[in-house]
Scaffold this active site. Sequence first.
Site, PDB file in Angstrom:
ATOM      1  N   ASP A 104       0.824  -1.209   0.000  1.00 51.72           N
ATOM      2  CA  ASP A 104       0.000   0.000   0.000  1.00 51.72           C
ATOM      3  C   ASP A 104       0.863   1.266   0.000  1.00 51.72           C
ATOM      4  OD1 ASP A 104       0.891  -0.706   2.601  1.00 51.72           O
ATOM      5  OD2 ASP A 104      -0.658   0.508   3.539  1.00 51.72           O
ATOM      6  N   TYR A 128      11.184   3.057   0.626  1.00 50.46           N
ATOM      7  CA  TYR A 128      10.520   1.750   0.581  1.00 50.46           C
ATOM      8  C   TYR A 128       9.430   1.733  -0.485  1.00 50.46           C
ATOM      9  CZ  TYR A 128       7.361  -2.040   1.885  1.00 50.46           C
ATOM     10  OH  TYR A 128       6.542  -3.140   1.848  1.00 50.46           O
TER      11      TYR A 128
END
Length: 290
Positions: A104, A128
């Site tokens: 997500d 990330y």
Amino acid sequence: MNILVTGVNGQLGSHIRLLGEGCESDNRYFYTDVDELDITRRDAVFNFVLTNGINVIVNCAAYTNVDKAEEEEERAELINATAVRHLADAMKVGGGSLIHISTDYVFGGKAYNKPCREEDQTNPTGAYGRTKLHGEEAIAGVGCHCILIRTGWLYSEYGKNFVKTMLRILPERKCKVVFDQVGTPTYAGDLAKVIFDMVESESYRGRDGIYHFSNEGVCSWYDFAKEIARQAGLENYSISPCHSDEFPSKVLRPSYSVLDKTKIKETFGIEIPHWTDSLAKCLSNMNSNE
């Protein structure tokens, strides 16, 4: 079929191995982590795939330390993007399929007010998220057969995760947990079962694309912590809500990262448990294993 599962010592990989070892199957599973197969080495990936006649790769390997990725973006890129390209290339050459797990966090930079759909614009805020998005883009560039599943807030009986952290620290001290970050806890065992069933039934065939998976329901990290305490019988310990800025971070974490799961439910005909029910299952397993 011959199936390679990478990152098998992580939360998701551990559950997939558990399912595979507990099932009578005509398929042959190869469970690897970095000691058995370094997927950042292209030659190692191709050698393993060709030697063992791999038809499907389930890639559970990832660099997932969100904060540390800001200092080690090159390494995160190597694992989350370069290695993914190697796996995709191997499946393209061999005519196989890749089942890859994303996050997500590819949506982190936009203020969403409704569950994110697969086609929504990505906009990560940190290393990330960027490197995981680069992995998605690498797969698209290669053009292999692929089921790409985005998930978030993963926890399980294995590895390091929020549930295990709360169980450890609640008896030790008062806790503050952010209430202004909202999402859905995802039990790795539920996602592993969906992936395992896709492979065993071969329902992944002809259904390439991006899918979202989490458990049902929505909560903040504070709500999640309170429910962990309630179900674990730790309600008498102190948990207070706080704002995210009370915990300075190098990364701007998504304030709303709820995933729309309509596509995966309709495409594969699955029912997804509510997060509170799956938390109860996880805690029960933890107690059984003690």
